[in-house]
Each structure stands twice: as C-alpha cells, then as structure tokens.
Design an enzyme around this catalytic site. Structure first.
Site, short mmCIF file in Angstrom:
data_model
loop_
_atom_site.label_atom_id
_atom_site.label_comp_id
_atom_site.label_asym_id
_atom_site.label_seq_id
_atom_site.Cartn_x
_atom_site.Cartn_y
_atom_site.Cartn_z
N LYS A 111 23.86 -38.62 7.97
CA LYS A 111 24.57 -39.73 8.63
C LYS A 111 26.01 -39.38 8.94
O LYS A 111 26.57 -39.85 9.93
CB LYS A 111 24.50 -41.00 7.77
CG LYS A 111 23.09 -41.58 7.74
CD LYS A 111 23.06 -43.02 7.30
CE LYS A 111 21.67 -43.59 7.48
NZ LYS A 111 21.50 -44.90 6.91
N LYS A 194 12.22 -38.60 11.98
CA LYS A 194 11.83 -39.89 11.38
C LYS A 194 12.04 -41.03 12.37
O LYS A 194 13.03 -41.03 13.10
CB LYS A 194 12.70 -40.08 10.13
CG LYS A 194 12.25 -41.17 9.21
CD LYS A 194 13.17 -41.28 8.01
CE LYS A 194 14.54 -41.78 8.39
NZ LYS A 194 15.39 -42.15 7.26
N LYS A 197 16.08 -46.87 13.06
CA LYS A 197 16.76 -47.92 13.83
C LYS A 197 17.88 -47.32 14.67
O LYS A 197 18.29 -47.90 15.66
CB LYS A 197 17.41 -48.94 12.88
CG LYS A 197 16.45 -49.69 11.99
CD LYS A 197 17.22 -50.75 11.19
CE LYS A 197 16.49 -51.17 9.94
NZ LYS A 197 16.98 -50.50 8.71
P1 TYM Z 1 16.40 -48.71 5.34
O1 TYM Z 1 17.02 -49.98 5.81
O2 TYM Z 1 16.72 -47.45 6.09
O3 TYM Z 1 14.82 -48.85 5.34
C1 TYM Z 1 14.17 -49.93 4.68
C2 TYM Z 1 12.86 -49.44 4.07
O4 TYM Z 1 12.04 -48.86 5.11
C3 TYM Z 1 11.67 -47.53 4.74
N1 TYM Z 1 11.64 -46.71 5.96
C4 TYM Z 1 10.57 -46.00 6.36
N2 TYM Z 1 9.36 -45.84 5.81
C5 TYM Z 1 8.48 -45.05 6.48
N3 TYM Z 1 8.78 -44.42 7.66
C6 TYM Z 1 10.01 -44.56 8.22
N4 TYM Z 1 10.28 -43.96 9.38
C7 TYM Z 1 10.97 -45.38 7.56
N5 TYM Z 1 12.25 -45.73 7.85
C8 TYM Z 1 12.64 -46.54 6.86
C9 TYM Z 1 12.75 -47.05 3.80
O5 TYM Z 1 12.29 -46.02 2.96
C10 TYM Z 1 13.07 -48.32 3.02
O6 TYM Z 1 12.16 -48.51 1.97
N6 TYM Z 1 19.07 -47.43 1.31
C11 TYM Z 1 17.99 -48.26 1.77
C12 TYM Z 1 18.17 -49.73 1.52
C13 TYM Z 1 18.48 -50.08 0.10
C14 TYM Z 1 17.55 -50.11 -0.97
C15 TYM Z 1 18.30 -50.52 -2.09
C16 TYM Z 1 16.19 -49.81 -1.07
C17 TYM Z 1 19.68 -50.46 -0.38
N7 TYM Z 1 19.58 -50.74 -1.73
C18 TYM Z 1 17.69 -50.64 -3.35
C19 TYM Z 1 15.60 -49.94 -2.32
C20 TYM Z 1 16.33 -50.34 -3.45
C21 TYM Z 1 17.85 -48.07 3.29
O7 TYM Z 1 18.76 -47.67 3.95
O8 TYM Z 1 16.66 -48.49 3.80
#
Ligand code: TYM
Length: 332
Positions: A111, A194, A197
């Site tokens: 990032k 991947k 968003k």
């Molecule tokens: P974020 O917002 O990027 O994504 C949310 C959830 O979606 C999953 N994900 C995917 N799974 C499969 N294929 C993909 N291409 C894909 N893109 C995203 C992510 O693995 C996630 O489960 N850091 C985290 C948010 C967060 C969080 C937490 C998660 C903040 N605090 C505590 C768990 C526990 C994030 O940026 O997710």
C-alpha cells in the site's frame, strides 16, 4: 461461547472477494458464535478518504452486510470510530508490538508503494489497531480472507507478548478462520492480482451493488485464455484466469474446485461464462435488491450502528479497564 470479531474497510463498495472471503462466512458462523462485526472507518483513513464518501461508504457497507444476512439484533454491527476503546488499546499495543514485526508486513509494503517516506504513520501502525479491534473483545476466532493472515499472526504475537511481559493470561490467541473455496478471489482482468476495492478498473471486480446487466457485462469481458477448460487440477497450472473463474463458480455454488472442474471439463469459456453469470446473478441479485431497501432508510442504518457501538462498548470497557490496571494506569 467462543467469540468472533471481524472487520471490513469502508473504502468503497464491497466486492465479490469481500463477500466470498469474509461476509458470507460471517453470516454462516452466526449460529455457533457470539459475533462482533465492525466497519473499520479508522483503518480506512490510513489512506486518504473524501469525508462525504467515507460516510456514504460506511452506510453502504452496513447495508451490504445486513442484506447479506448479518443479524445486527442477536449480534453486533457497528462502525469502529463509535467505540473509542479500539484507539485506546491500539496505543498500548503500539508500545508492545516491535518495529521489526511491522517492518515485515507485506500489506504496508504494497500500500505504501515506492514512496514509503510519504505514507501515513497510521498506515504503518495499522496492524496494531487491528490487533486492538480483535483483542478489545478477547475474540477467539477471526474469519477473514487469506490476505489478512499475516496481520492475524501479528495479533497473536502481540497478545502473547502482552501476556508474557506482564505475567498474565489476559488475551486469548485469536485463531484465523479462512473458509470456503474462494479465500483469495483474483481480479477479473488479471488472474495474478487480488480482486480489490482500490483497483482503478471497475471491470476487475464484481461489486455487491452491480445489477444483472453489469454482472453480465463484466463476466463477458473477464480475461480468459484460448484453451477449453481442463479436466484436472493440474491442467490449471499457468492458467490463473481459468483457475479464478472456476473457484468463483465453486464458491458461489458451495462446491469445490474439483466439482467445478468435473462439471466444465472440456467446455469453452463462452459456455462456462453463461452458467457463471446466471449463478452470480442468482446469488448476488437478492442481496442487491435488499441492500437498496436498506439504503433508502439511512436513519435506520445509523440507528443500527449506534446501538451496535453501545453494545460493543459494554463488552470492551471491562477488558480495557483490566488491561489499563495491568499496565499500571492509575484510576482514582
Ligand atoms: P478489507 O476491508 O480489505 O477486506 C474485508 C474482508 O474481505 C477479505 N477480502 C478478500 N477475500 C477473498 N478474496 C479477495 N480478493 C479479498 N479481498 C478482501 C479480507 O480478507 C477481509 O476478511 N484489515 C482488514 C480489516 C480489519 C479486520 C480487523 C479484519 C480491520 N480490523 C480485525 C479482521 C479483524 C481489511 O483491510 O479488510
């Protein structure tokens, strides 16, 4: 009862990766766990967000979760900034986690890109806030997609170091739950990247807000290769787009890569894409229309998030009080 915590960033519309990698699993785990689901707006601002867009996306993500079946009455759904305990515990974890640990985080490297000196301090400390999210509730299980595995390992290391530094057994070591056959959904334009968003091309992803025509168009344009679909998993080597589309079909139909291969072996992409489109529309369509219904009532969404935050704080406040006492913060 075991407790789940998981979160998603309101940096845009939820896409198919978020749904298959996370939200769908959350919904299924609700019967067996006490769940805390969070829209992590404080994580979102580690990269620039337009304020009005952040508010809009927070409501949209809440609507998508409710439409997908998150039960905000039995469980908890809220946006992170409404419970200040996350930030409070994150500061303590800034003083527990080591710089060397954070230096190894691949997501920061991705990032921040080449201009690391110009990345926000928040982007660097991001994993500590994530550890705080989970451990403020002493969550035992964290359902996520594969890309969050490294952050989860850091949360476990932080919990363990806190426990051992202070000679206590306060924090459980949270287990990642990486479930289903689409734990890493790839871009529709490039099977080696991947689905995300932040990809500039909207054709790279299926959004949970896409209608049937858009799903049809995006899947028709999805990158493929010239060969027919293989009859074995070995036949997918060097064919990332074919592997990705088969995995998406498998996940949407609740099957495995093997069942997808068995069904489409020897068929042309055009044929396969027709069935994939029908399936995607059948699964995402009802969520999409339900989401629109929620979005028409923003005050209702806000009330859900407010009530969720209040109930979240009831759970986190005693944990914070316990931790602050252990650390030696004086409370009169
Ligand atoms: P974020 O917002 O990027 O994504 C949310 C959830 O979606 C999953 N994900 C995917 N799974 C499969 N294929 C993909 N291409 C894909 N893109 C995203 C992510 O693995 C996630 O489960 N850091 C985290 C948010 C967060 C969080 C937490 C998660 C903040 N605090 C505590 C768990 C526990 C994030 O940026 O997710």
């Amino acid at each position: 009862m075991n407790r789940i915590f998981s979160g998603v960033q309101p940096t845009g519309n939820l896409h198919l990766g978020n749904y298959l990698g996370a939200v769908r699993n959350w919904v299924r785990l609700q019967d067996d766990y006490e769940c805390v689901f969070c829209i992590v707006d404080m994580h979102a601002i580690t990269l620039w967000q337009e304020p009005a867009a952040l508010k809009a996306h927070t409501r949209e993500v809440a609507a998508a979760m409710l439409a997908a079946g998150v039960d905000a009455k039995t469980h908890i759904l809220f946006n992170q900034s409404q419970n200040p305990d996350h930030a409070q515990l994150a500061w303590i974890f800034n003083c527990v986690a080591r710089i060397g640990w954070l230096n190894r985080m691949t997501q920061f490297k991705d990032k921040a890109g080449k201009n690391r000196e110009n990345a926000s301090v928040g982007l660097y400390a991001y994993p500590n806030l994530m550890s705080a999210d989970i451990l403020a509730y002493k969550a035992t299980h964290v359902p996520v997609g594969e890309d969050q595995k490294q952050h989860l390992e850091l949360a476990r290391d932080t919990a363990q170091k806190f426990n051992s530094d202070y000679g206590v057994e306060v924090f459980p070591l949270p287990e990642p739950l990486i479930l289903g056959s689409a734990t890493r959904v790839m871009s529709l334009r490039d099977g080696t990247k991947k689905m995300s968003k932040s990809d500039d091309s909207d054709y790279s992803r299926l959004n949970m807000t896409d209608d049937a025509d858009t799903i049809h168009l995006k899947l028709r344009k999805a990158k493929t290769d010239p060969l027919p679909l293989p009859d074995s998993a070995e036949g997918l080597s060097g064919r990332p787009e074919a592997a990705n589309l088969l995995d998406i079909w498998a996940a949407l139909s609740d099957g495995t890569r093997e069942t997808a291969i068995a069904r489409f072996a020897g068929r042309q992409f055009s044929d396969f894409k027709k069935e994939l489109t029908e399936l995607a529309v059948a699964v995402l369509g009802p969520i999409n229309s339900e989401m629109k219904r929620y979005l028409a009532e923003p005050a209702e969404i806000d009330a859900v998030l407010k009530s969720g935050a209040e109930r979240a704080r009831v759970l986190s406040a005693p944990v914070l009080a316990e931790v602050e006492d252990i650390v030696g913060f004086l409370r009169a």
